[in-house]
Design an enzyme around this catalytic site. Structure first.
Site, PDB file in Angstrom:
ATOM      1  N   THR A   7      79.922 -38.135  49.019  1.00 54.35           N
ATOM      2  CA  THR A   7      79.077 -38.990  48.179  1.00 54.35           C
ATOM      3  C   THR A   7      77.752 -38.272  47.955  1.00 54.35           C
ATOM      4  O   THR A   7      77.341 -37.459  48.782  1.00 54.35           O
ATOM      5  CB  THR A   7      78.810 -40.361  48.835  1.00 54.35           C
ATOM      6  OG1 THR A   7      77.945 -41.123  47.984  1.00 54.35           O
ATOM      7  CG2 THR A   7      78.133 -40.243  50.190  1.00 54.35           C
ATOM      8  N   ASN A   9      75.125 -40.289  47.179  1.00 57.00           N
ATOM      9  CA  ASN A   9      74.193 -41.404  47.346  1.00 57.00           C
ATOM     10  C   ASN A   9      73.428 -41.254  48.672  1.00 57.00           C
ATOM     11  O   ASN A   9      74.001 -41.371  49.754  1.00 57.00           O
ATOM     12  CB  ASN A   9      75.014 -42.696  47.315  1.00 57.00           C
ATOM     13  CG  ASN A   9      74.167 -43.930  47.442  1.00 57.00           C
ATOM     14  OD1 ASN A   9      73.259 -43.999  48.262  1.00 57.00           O
ATOM     15  ND2 ASN A   9      74.479 -44.921  46.629  1.00 57.00           N
ATOM     16  N   GLY A  11      71.258 -43.131  50.190  1.00 53.72           N
ATOM     17  CA  GLY A  11      71.271 -44.321  51.040  1.00 53.72           C
ATOM     18  C   GLY A  11      72.541 -44.391  51.878  1.00 53.72           C
ATOM     19  O   GLY A  11      72.504 -44.688  53.074  1.00 53.72           O
ATOM     20  N   LYS A  12      73.677 -44.128  51.214  1.00 59.94           N
ATOM     21  CA  LYS A  12      74.959 -44.158  51.940  1.00 59.94           C
ATOM     22  C   LYS A  12      74.998 -43.069  53.011  1.00 59.94           C
ATOM     23  O   LYS A  12      75.445 -43.307  54.131  1.00 59.94           O
ATOM     24  CB  LYS A  12      76.119 -43.911  50.966  1.00 59.94           C
ATOM     25  CG  LYS A  12      76.513 -45.115  50.157  1.00 59.94           C
ATOM     26  CD  LYS A  12      77.778 -44.816  49.371  1.00 59.94           C
ATOM     27  CE  LYS A  12      78.079 -45.912  48.378  1.00 59.94           C
ATOM     28  NZ  LYS A  12      79.247 -45.611  47.540  1.00 59.94           N
ATOM     29  N   ASP A  70      84.658 -46.624  48.438  1.00 58.99           N
ATOM     30  CA  ASP A  70      84.503 -47.297  47.160  1.00 58.99           C
ATOM     31  C   ASP A  70      84.214 -48.754  47.469  1.00 58.99           C
ATOM     32  O   ASP A  70      84.752 -49.307  48.436  1.00 58.99           O
ATOM     33  CB  ASP A  70      85.749 -47.158  46.300  1.00 58.99           C
ATOM     34  CG  ASP A  70      85.454 -47.548  44.858  1.00 58.99           C
ATOM     35  OD1 ASP A  70      84.359 -47.226  44.371  1.00 58.99           O
ATOM     36  OD2 ASP A  70      86.309 -48.191  44.214  1.00 58.99           O
ATOM     37  N   PHE A 153      70.127 -53.403  46.129  1.00 53.49           N
ATOM     38  CA  PHE A 153      70.438 -52.869  44.802  1.00 53.49           C
ATOM     39  C   PHE A 153      71.601 -53.679  44.223  1.00 53.49           C
ATOM     40  O   PHE A 153      72.120 -54.595  44.858  1.00 53.49           O
ATOM     41  CB  PHE A 153      70.815 -51.381  44.896  1.00 53.49           C
ATOM     42  CG  PHE A 153      72.137 -51.139  45.594  1.00 53.49           C
ATOM     43  CD1 PHE A 153      72.221 -51.175  46.967  1.00 53.49           C
ATOM     44  CD2 PHE A 153      73.302 -50.882  44.863  1.00 53.49           C
ATOM     45  CE1 PHE A 153      73.437 -50.976  47.622  1.00 53.49           C
ATOM     46  CE2 PHE A 153      74.517 -50.659  45.503  1.00 53.49           C
ATOM     47  CZ  PHE A 153      74.577 -50.717  46.883  1.00 53.49           C
ATOM     48  N   TYR A 155      74.266 -55.984  42.916  1.00 53.32           N
ATOM     49  CA  TYR A 155      74.459 -57.426  42.817  1.00 53.32           C
ATOM     50  C   TYR A 155      73.773 -58.204  43.944  1.00 53.32           C
ATOM     51  O   TYR A 155      73.967 -59.415  44.066  1.00 53.32           O
ATOM     52  CB  TYR A 155      75.968 -57.727  42.798  1.00 53.32           C
ATOM     53  CG  TYR A 155      76.672 -57.104  41.612  1.00 53.32           C
ATOM     54  CD1 TYR A 155      76.588 -57.678  40.351  1.00 53.32           C
ATOM     55  CD2 TYR A 155      77.404 -55.922  41.747  1.00 53.32           C
ATOM     56  CE1 TYR A 155      77.211 -57.103  39.251  1.00 53.32           C
ATOM     57  CE2 TYR A 155      78.038 -55.333  40.661  1.00 53.32           C
ATOM     58  CZ  TYR A 155      77.935 -55.935  39.422  1.00 53.32           C
ATOM     59  OH  TYR A 155      78.545 -55.364  38.333  1.00 53.32           O
ATOM     60  N   LYS A 176      70.573 -56.382  56.382  1.00 51.78           N
ATOM     61  CA  LYS A 176      71.752 -56.179  55.534  1.00 51.78           C
ATOM     62  C   LYS A 176      72.755 -55.238  56.217  1.00 51.78           C
ATOM     63  O   LYS A 176      73.954 -55.472  56.186  1.00 51.78           O
ATOM     64  CB  LYS A 176      71.334 -55.609  54.168  1.00 51.78           C
ATOM     65  CG  LYS A 176      72.531 -55.348  53.257  1.00 51.78           C
ATOM     66  CD  LYS A 176      72.145 -54.837  51.882  1.00 51.78           C
ATOM     67  CE  LYS A 176      73.389 -54.394  51.127  1.00 51.78           C
ATOM     68  NZ  LYS A 176      73.107 -53.837  49.811  1.00 51.78           N
TER      69      LYS A 176
HETATM   70  P1  IMP Z   1      80.201 -47.510  44.641  1.00 56.30           P
HETATM   71  O1  IMP Z   1      81.053 -47.861  45.806  1.00 56.30           O
HETATM   72  O2  IMP Z   1      79.022 -46.680  45.041  1.00 56.30           O
HETATM   73  O3  IMP Z   1      81.004 -46.931  43.508  1.00 56.30           O
HETATM   74  O4  IMP Z   1      79.551 -48.880  44.142  1.00 56.30           O
HETATM   75  C1  IMP Z   1      80.125 -49.655  43.149  1.00 56.30           C
HETATM   76  C2  IMP Z   1      79.193 -50.724  42.648  1.00 56.30           C
HETATM   77  O5  IMP Z   1      79.411 -51.912  43.403  1.00 56.30           O
HETATM   78  C3  IMP Z   1      77.709 -50.472  42.741  1.00 56.30           C
HETATM   79  O6  IMP Z   1      77.226 -49.768  41.642  1.00 56.30           O
HETATM   80  C4  IMP Z   1      77.153 -51.890  42.776  1.00 56.30           C
HETATM   81  O7  IMP Z   1      77.086 -52.399  41.490  1.00 56.30           O
HETATM   82  C5  IMP Z   1      78.228 -52.633  43.547  1.00 56.30           C
HETATM   83  N1  IMP Z   1      77.889 -52.666  44.980  1.00 56.30           N
HETATM   84  C6  IMP Z   1      78.517 -52.005  45.992  1.00 56.30           C
HETATM   85  N2  IMP Z   1      77.925 -52.269  47.184  1.00 56.30           N
HETATM   86  C7  IMP Z   1      76.898 -53.102  46.902  1.00 56.30           C
HETATM   87  C8  IMP Z   1      75.882 -53.712  47.714  1.00 56.30           C
HETATM   88  O8  IMP Z   1      75.788 -53.547  48.924  1.00 56.30           O
HETATM   89  N3  IMP Z   1      75.006 -54.508  47.055  1.00 56.30           N
HETATM   90  C9  IMP Z   1      75.054 -54.720  45.719  1.00 56.30           C
HETATM   91  N4  IMP Z   1      75.951 -54.170  44.918  1.00 56.30           N
HETATM   92  C10 IMP Z   1      76.884 -53.369  45.501  1.00 56.30           C
END
Ligand code: IMP
Length: 198
Positions: A7, A9, A11-12, A70, A153, A155, A176
């Site tokens: 990833t 990201n 934060g992740k 994911d 971030f 939702y 969180k």
């Molecule tokens: P991904 O797993 O990074 O592809 O995240 C997919 C999408 O899911 C993100 O862009 C957010 O819109 C939503 N999402 C995933 N985890 C969270 C969270 O912890 N809070 C809010 N939205 C989330």
């Protein structure tokens, strides 16, 4: 064991480092150490499929075990939407707040008892010569009547937690990270990694 974190990201990556810091013999390698690694298109039908694909491609490319996740929001009254399309829900140019507004609009006439929702996270570790592991975590909530809170971030502002009477965006990052779908999936994967090391 070296484990590539597939990833970009920040934060992740920080959360994963925190969770796995004390696992003996585990060395985490960021995917940024492999600048030519291909971008994986996330067009799978399930979170599991996307996590699997991202981990498998990173493992193949780097020749090392690789981990990917994911995640997304599943809203029962919307038949599971936005689901795997969470990051791209609505218009391409939409910002987080636009997506949240869209869901609030879609649920305008839906009563509280049918606003059930969950964040889901699936993590996959795949090995370069095939085989791997999956871990899943979910966090249950209710779609709020309006956006609230400024932390987090995506939702988080519309994800209401009835037990604490706050939205996810009203929690601190520490709060969180104790209850989130990603934290739960990482805890499950942590157990698998500790077993693998023994
Ligand atoms: P991904 O797993 O990074 O592809 O995240 C997919 C999408 O899911 C993100 O862009 C957010 O819109 C939503 N999402 C995933 N985890 C969270 C969270 O912890 N809070 C809010 N939205 C989330």
């Amino acid at each position: 064991m070296k484990l590539v974190i597939a990833t970009h990201n920040i934060g992740k990556i920080r959360e994963i480092r925190n969770k796995f810091a004390d696992i003996p013999g585990l060395e985490l390698v960021p995917l940024s150490d492999f600048p030519d690694a291909p971008e994986v298109i996330e067009n799978g039908k399930t979170f599991k499929e996307n996590a699997h694909r991202k981990a498998r491609e990173a493992a193949r490319f780097t020749g090392l075990p690789a981990m990917a996740d994911d995640s997304g929001l599943v809203v029962d009254a919307l038949g599971g939407r936005p689901g795997v399309r969470s990051a791209r829900y609505g218009q391409l140019s939409a910002a987080d707040a636009d997506r949240n507004r869209m869901i609030l609009d879609e649920l305008r006439d839906v009563p509280a008892d049918r606003r059930t929702t969950r964040f889901v996270c699936v993590i996959s570790i795949q090995f370069p010569d095939g085989g791997g592991y999956f871990a899943e975590g979910a966090c249950e909530g209710i779609i709020a009547e309006s956006m609230r809170g400024s932390h987090g971030f995506g939702y988080d502002p519309i994800f209401y937690l009835p037990d604490v009477k706050k939205t996810m965006a009203e929690l601190t990052m520490e709060e969180k990270n104790r209850i989130s779908h990603r934290a739960k999936a990482l805890d499950a994967m942590r157990k698998i990694l500790i077993k693998l090391g023994n």
